[in-house]
Scaffold this motif. Sequence first.
Motif, mmCIF file in Angstrom:
data_model
loop_
_atom_site.group_PDB
_atom_site.id
_atom_site.type_symbol
_atom_site.label_atom_id
_atom_site.label_comp_id
_atom_site.label_asym_id
_atom_site.label_seq_id
_atom_site.Cartn_x
_atom_site.Cartn_y
_atom_site.Cartn_z
ATOM 1 N N VAL A 285 0.839 -1.207 0.000
ATOM 2 C CA VAL A 285 0.000 0.000 0.000
ATOM 3 C C VAL A 285 0.872 1.254 0.000
ATOM 4 C CG1 VAL A 285 -1.602 1.342 1.418
ATOM 5 C CG2 VAL A 285 -2.004 -1.090 1.044
ATOM 6 N N ILE A 286 1.957 1.244 0.768
ATOM 7 C CA ILE A 286 2.848 2.400 0.833
ATOM 8 C C ILE A 286 3.425 2.711 -0.541
ATOM 9 C CG2 ILE A 286 4.954 3.320 1.845
ATOM 10 C CD1 ILE A 286 2.774 3.091 3.863
ATOM 11 N N THR A 287 3.853 1.661 -1.267
ATOM 12 C CA THR A 287 4.402 1.849 -2.608
ATOM 13 C C THR A 287 3.362 2.425 -3.551
ATOM 14 O OG1 THR A 287 5.921 -0.002 -2.275
ATOM 15 C CG2 THR A 287 5.522 0.695 -4.543
ATOM 16 N N ALA A 288 2.142 1.900 -3.478
ATOM 17 C CA ALA A 288 1.079 2.379 -4.361
ATOM 18 C C ALA A 288 0.750 3.845 -4.094
ATOM 19 C CB ALA A 288 -0.169 1.518 -4.183
ATOM 20 N N ILE A 289 0.674 4.220 -2.821
ATOM 21 C CA ILE A 289 0.386 5.622 -2.479
ATOM 22 C C ILE A 289 1.497 6.530 -3.014
ATOM 23 C CG2 ILE A 289 0.230 7.258 -0.564
ATOM 24 C CD1 ILE A 289 -1.187 5.068 1.032
ATOM 25 N N GLY A 290 2.742 6.127 -2.798
ATOM 26 C CA GLY A 290 3.861 6.920 -3.303
ATOM 27 C C GLY A 290 3.849 7.025 -4.818
#
Length: 218
Positions: free
Chosen positions: A199-204
């Motif tokens: 999720v962190i990668t997708a948000i970034g």
Amino acid sequence: MNAQGIRIVLGMCLGAHGVKGVRRYGGNDTARHACRACALMHSGAVGHFQVPWGFRIDPLSGMMLLVVTGIGTLIHVYSTAYMAEEPRGGFARFFCYLNLFCFFMLTLVLGSNVLVMFVGWEGVGLASYLLIGFWFQRESANQGSLKAFLVNRVGDLGFVVGIAGVLTYFGSLDYSTVFAAVPNVAALAPNLPGTHWSVITAIGFFLFIGAMAKSAQM
């Protein structure tokens, strides 16, 4: 010394004073991690969701403050000569657009949460559209401003998706809250369905789409 020379000297003095302040502010480990936030007012509440309209100063935003104001000063000095032959009304209109750009850029870098940053982000896009299309009698200026507008809208879509992801998984748009919660969210949040992306990668990634669109407009 003429007026332009006075502006240059004044800008250099202010820049030197600002650099001295940043060095003093970041002179020890405690100061480097220090942060000052100021909430000016609260936006309208939607249920339990409420975002303060405020500003945040830390070493990073302080450095960006110097970059924006320093380069902005040089652009203003250069523009006084570049636009000297422009009719009085056009000269005033250009500097209104330029100062609007600086205002929204400062809002962007000093916002205490993602929503305030997004307001500054959209304002920078508006000012860019106005500056690119300043000579609206020219077809090339009209086409350039239209390109900037359309590319910005594509980037805004990714930016809004990223902001929605921050609010969904972090429960807040405030920078301090989000940064403190990153380790927990990274450890507990699942991957996106059918992918190996966290999720962190997708948000970034979605926030990065907005940044790419803002840069690609030129």
